[in-house]
Design a protein around this motif. Structure first.
Motif, short mmCIF file in Angstrom:
data_model
loop_
_atom_site.label_atom_id
_atom_site.label_comp_id
_atom_site.label_asym_id
_atom_site.label_seq_id
_atom_site.Cartn_x
_atom_site.Cartn_y
_atom_site.Cartn_z
N HIS A 6 -36.78 -23.42 21.67
CA HIS A 6 -35.62 -23.89 22.16
C HIS A 6 -35.22 -25.40 21.29
CE1 HIS A 6 -35.31 -21.61 25.93
NE2 HIS A 6 -36.69 -21.77 25.99
N ARG A 45 -28.20 -21.19 23.33
CA ARG A 45 -27.27 -20.27 24.26
C ARG A 45 -25.94 -21.00 24.38
NH1 ARG A 45 -27.44 -15.63 25.41
NH2 ARG A 45 -29.56 -15.25 26.15
N ASP A 63 -32.61 -13.96 28.47
CA ASP A 63 -33.47 -14.57 27.29
C ASP A 63 -34.76 -13.67 27.63
OD1 ASP A 63 -31.86 -16.44 26.95
OD2 ASP A 63 -32.22 -17.86 28.36
N ASP A 114 -34.41 -14.12 13.55
CA ASP A 114 -35.26 -13.21 13.79
C ASP A 114 -35.78 -12.30 12.48
OD1 ASP A 114 -32.87 -11.92 13.40
OD2 ASP A 114 -33.21 -10.87 15.62
N ALA A 154 -38.62 -18.66 29.23
CA ALA A 154 -37.42 -18.31 28.84
C ALA A 154 -36.61 -18.00 29.99
CB ALA A 154 -37.69 -16.72 28.54
N ARG A 171 -37.17 -15.56 25.00
CA ARG A 171 -36.58 -16.72 24.15
C ARG A 171 -37.31 -18.00 24.64
NH1 ARG A 171 -32.18 -20.70 24.35
NH2 ARG A 171 -31.64 -20.15 26.48
N ILE A 228 -31.07 -17.92 16.20
CA ILE A 228 -32.56 -17.40 15.54
C ILE A 228 -32.65 -16.49 14.71
CG2 ILE A 228 -34.42 -16.24 17.01
CD1 ILE A 228 -32.89 -16.99 19.95
N LEU A 232 -31.01 -12.59 23.73
CA LEU A 232 -31.56 -13.44 22.74
C LEU A 232 -32.97 -13.46 22.95
CD1 LEU A 232 -29.24 -16.48 22.59
CD2 LEU A 232 -29.38 -14.69 20.82
N ALA A 233 -33.97 -13.64 21.82
CA ALA A 233 -35.41 -13.63 21.97
C ALA A 233 -35.76 -14.46 20.49
CB ALA A 233 -35.97 -12.30 21.97
N SER A 234 -36.81 -15.29 20.87
CA SER A 234 -37.39 -15.87 19.77
C SER A 234 -38.84 -15.29 19.41
CB SER A 234 -37.22 -17.20 19.93
OG SER A 234 -37.99 -17.99 20.84
#
Length: 265
Positions: free
Chosen positions: A225, A194, A159, A245, A154, A222, A243, A203-205
């Protein structure tokens, strides 16, 4: 035509095949890049993907661990597999769809200690990046190319859930971030999500299974990618990268959420 590309660390494709089917029905990917399929090629649920309308498959399988796959609605042309994993793990699979080369990676997580001398897993991670970076330096930047997958880094302060804390934790240490940016610079790649959702938006995944309510704990990273080469970046549809989520809220989910973008090719 529009080409929707999705990357998703599924954390066992056989265990979550019903979720994959639901996702495909709801979000209609043209190319679905999966990581951590955790099965060999002969164990892969091919018929389920045919039934979903994604009959064209490239599978890099491994018993019980790792594994990557590309499932496509459109015919696939073979693309040379990159030899960047010194351990011989199933961590890379490739395909060309509608003239776009897609390289799908599950890059090593790197263990717990960010020290190459003391931690062979971390050294493997860095070596994987170095080999991939060297390969990307040889590429024609105008060739349409997507790097997709779980990169297990990340990069930015937004991120991760806490930059100061995570800077000491594998996945966001300064050395890893610099390594990721060297790879990005080597091919002039655009970090599509991004770029379309700029800082300071968090942002996070990925979110740990340890938290019963991942939104409440809000400790995401995150790690997943979608990157495009300079020759392909102008084809990215504005506002399409995101994303998903909400998928992380499904019953018995993967710890990763899918990441999507659309191309006008």
């Amino acid at each position: 035509m529009s080409l929707r590309i999705v990357t998703w660390n599924i954390n066992s494709v056989r265990l979550r095949i019903d979720q994959v089917a639901r996702f495909v029905a709801e979000h209609a990917p043209d190319v679905l890049c999966l990581q951590e399929i955790k099965c060999t090629a002969d164990q892969f649920p091919r018929q389920a993907f045919i039934d979903m309308g994604l009959p064209y498959l490239r599978i890099g399988g491994q018993k019980g661990w790792h594994g990557v796959a590309i499932a496509s609605r459109l015919p696939i042309v073979d693309s040379p597999k990159l030899d960047v994993c010194r351990e011989g793990h199933a961590r890379c699979v490739s395909a060309v769809v509608e003239g776009v080369e897609v390289q799908n990676f599950y890059i090593p997580a790197g263990g717990d200690l960010p020290d190459r001398a003391l931690n062979p897993k971390f050294d493997h991670k860095m070596d994987f990046y170095e080999r991939l970076t060297a390969e990307m330096k040889t590429r024609d930047r105008q060739r349409p190319l997507v790097l997709a997958g779980d990169f297990n880094i990340a990069p930015g302060e937004n991120d991760v859930w806490n930059h100061r804390f995570m800077s000491k934790v594998v996945s966001h240490t300064p050395g890893e971030v610099e390594t990721l940016y060297r790879l990005q610079d080597a091919g002039g790649f655009a970090d599509v999500v991004r770029d379309q959702i700029p800082d300071p938006t968090k942002l996070a995944s990925w979110w740990s299974y340890r938290a019963k309510d991942f939104r409440k704990s809000n400790r995401g990273l995150r790690l997943d990618h979608l990157w495009t080469s300079p020759g392909l970046t102008p084809a990215v549809v504005k506002g399409s990268a995101r994303i998903l989520d909400a998928v992380r809220e499904w019953e018995r989910p993967s710890d990763h959420a899918p990441v999507v973008m659309d191309l006008d090719v």
